[in-house]
Design a protein around this motif. Structure first.
Motif, short mmCIF file in Angstrom:
data_model
loop_
_atom_site.label_atom_id
_atom_site.label_comp_id
_atom_site.label_asym_id
_atom_site.label_seq_id
_atom_site.Cartn_x
_atom_site.Cartn_y
_atom_site.Cartn_z
N ARG A 251 46.18 35.98 -49.65
CA ARG A 251 47.01 34.83 -49.25
C ARG A 251 46.32 34.05 -48.14
O ARG A 251 45.99 34.61 -47.10
CB ARG A 251 48.37 35.33 -48.80
N ILE A 252 46.13 32.75 -48.36
CA ILE A 252 45.49 31.89 -47.37
C ILE A 252 46.54 31.05 -46.63
O ILE A 252 46.68 31.13 -45.43
CB ILE A 252 44.42 30.97 -48.01
N THR A 253 47.28 30.24 -47.38
CA THR A 253 48.38 29.45 -46.82
C THR A 253 49.60 29.67 -47.71
O THR A 253 49.56 30.47 -48.64
CB THR A 253 48.03 27.95 -46.77
N ASP A 254 50.65 28.90 -47.44
CA ASP A 254 51.85 29.01 -48.27
C ASP A 254 51.60 28.58 -49.71
O ASP A 254 52.20 29.11 -50.64
CB ASP A 254 52.98 28.15 -47.67
N THR A 255 50.70 27.62 -49.87
CA THR A 255 50.44 27.07 -51.21
C THR A 255 49.17 27.61 -51.85
O THR A 255 49.01 27.51 -53.06
CB THR A 255 50.35 25.54 -51.15
N ILE A 256 48.26 28.16 -51.06
CA ILE A 256 46.96 28.62 -51.59
C ILE A 256 46.84 30.13 -51.48
O ILE A 256 47.03 30.70 -50.41
CB ILE A 256 45.78 27.96 -50.83
N SER A 257 46.53 30.75 -52.60
CA SER A 257 46.20 32.18 -52.60
C SER A 257 45.10 32.40 -53.65
O SER A 257 45.07 31.74 -54.68
CB SER A 257 47.43 33.03 -52.89
N ILE A 258 44.20 33.35 -53.34
CA ILE A 258 43.04 33.59 -54.20
C ILE A 258 43.18 34.95 -54.85
O ILE A 258 43.54 35.94 -54.20
CB ILE A 258 41.75 33.54 -53.36
N ARG B 126 36.15 39.06 -45.38
CA ARG B 126 37.34 38.44 -45.99
C ARG B 126 38.06 37.55 -44.97
O ARG B 126 38.55 36.47 -45.33
CB ARG B 126 38.29 39.52 -46.50
N GLU B 127 38.12 37.99 -43.73
CA GLU B 127 38.78 37.21 -42.69
C GLU B 127 38.03 35.89 -42.46
O GLU B 127 38.65 34.84 -42.29
CB GLU B 127 38.85 38.01 -41.38
N ARG B 128 36.70 35.94 -42.48
CA ARG B 128 35.91 34.72 -42.31
C ARG B 128 36.14 33.76 -43.48
O ARG B 128 36.21 32.54 -43.28
CB ARG B 128 34.42 35.05 -42.19
N LEU B 129 36.25 34.30 -44.69
CA LEU B 129 36.53 33.47 -45.87
C LEU B 129 37.90 32.80 -45.73
O LEU B 129 38.03 31.59 -45.95
CB LEU B 129 36.49 34.32 -47.15
N VAL B 130 38.90 33.57 -45.33
CA VAL B 130 40.25 33.03 -45.17
C VAL B 130 40.26 31.94 -44.10
O VAL B 130 40.86 30.87 -44.27
CB VAL B 130 41.25 34.17 -44.81
N ASP B 131 39.56 32.18 -42.97
CA ASP B 131 39.51 31.18 -41.89
C ASP B 131 38.86 29.89 -42.36
O ASP B 131 39.33 28.79 -42.04
CB ASP B 131 38.74 31.73 -40.68
N LEU B 132 37.77 30.00 -43.12
CA LEU B 132 37.09 28.81 -43.65
C LEU B 132 38.00 28.02 -44.58
O LEU B 132 38.07 26.79 -44.49
CB LEU B 132 35.82 29.22 -44.41
N ILE B 133 38.68 28.71 -45.48
CA ILE B 133 39.56 28.02 -46.43
C ILE B 133 40.74 27.40 -45.70
O ILE B 133 41.16 26.28 -46.02
CB ILE B 133 40.02 28.97 -47.56
N ARG B 134 41.28 28.10 -44.69
CA ARG B 134 42.38 27.53 -43.91
C ARG B 134 41.95 26.25 -43.21
O ARG B 134 42.68 25.27 -43.16
CB ARG B 134 42.87 28.53 -42.87
N GLU B 135 40.75 26.28 -42.64
CA GLU B 135 40.22 25.10 -41.96
C GLU B 135 40.03 23.95 -42.94
O GLU B 135 40.29 22.80 -42.62
CB GLU B 135 38.89 25.44 -41.28
N ALA B 136 39.56 24.27 -44.16
CA ALA B 136 39.35 23.24 -45.17
C ALA B 136 40.66 22.71 -45.74
O ALA B 136 40.71 21.59 -46.24
CB ALA B 136 38.48 23.80 -46.30
N SER B 137 41.73 23.50 -45.66
CA SER B 137 43.01 23.07 -46.24
C SER B 137 43.74 22.04 -45.37
O SER B 137 44.66 21.38 -45.83
CB SER B 137 43.91 24.27 -46.48
N VAL B 138 43.31 21.89 -44.12
CA VAL B 138 43.94 20.91 -43.23
C VAL B 138 43.33 19.53 -43.51
O VAL B 138 42.12 19.34 -43.39
CB VAL B 138 43.71 21.29 -41.74
#
Length: 140
Positions: free
Chosen positions: A3-10, A89-101
């Motif tokens: 789970r990355i955000t409320d709308t995005i999960s991989i 995995r945490e670094r991947l999640v952080d990158l995707i969260r940053e890109a989702s903004v």
């Protein structure tokens, strides 16, 4: 599911992890065990990411992105596979969260009439101070 955000999960199937030997100091442990994690995530072909997020992620990834659009994250700071795997995995999640903004568009503004007047008054005062510095000339 990651789970990355409320709308995005991989989906876990989209992430490929391989374990390699770590570089650097660490004694015999480094030479015997494959503790470093190489995490690969195909940004271009991921059905989980919206198109705009994928584009921003590719821009953010920089040199960690291959020509084929695969994001490669290497974690080797910890001494165990589990910790390195969690860090990657945490670094991947952080990158995707940053890109989702979504970036906020800048609205161009003009200076007010009062601020222009204040600026010009300040310049005039400074100019007067510098004019007063002139002393007697040597030709008198």
């Amino acid at each position: 599911m990651l789970r990355i955000t409320d709308t995005i999960s991989i989906d876990e199937d989209e992430i490929e992890e391989s374990f390699v030997r770590s570089s650097g100091p660490g004694g015999q442990n480094v030479n015997k065990l494959s503790t470093a994690v190489q995490l690969r995530f195909d940004v271009r072909r991921s059905p989980s990411l919206p198109n705009d997020v994928a584009i921003r992620l590719m821009r953010l990834a920089g040199k960690r992105l291959t020509k084929e659009g695969v994001l490669v994250i290497i974690a080797q700071t910890a001494r165990t596979q589990e910790r390195n795997r969690a860090e990657a995995r945490e670094r991947l999640v952080d990158l995707i969260r940053e890109a989702s903004v979504k970036p906020v568009k800048r609205v161009a503004t003009k200076p007010t009439k009062a601020s222009k007047t204040r600026r010009l008054e300040g310049k005039k005062i400074r100019s007067d101070i510098k004019k007063m510095r002139g002393g007697r000339s040597f030709h008198d």
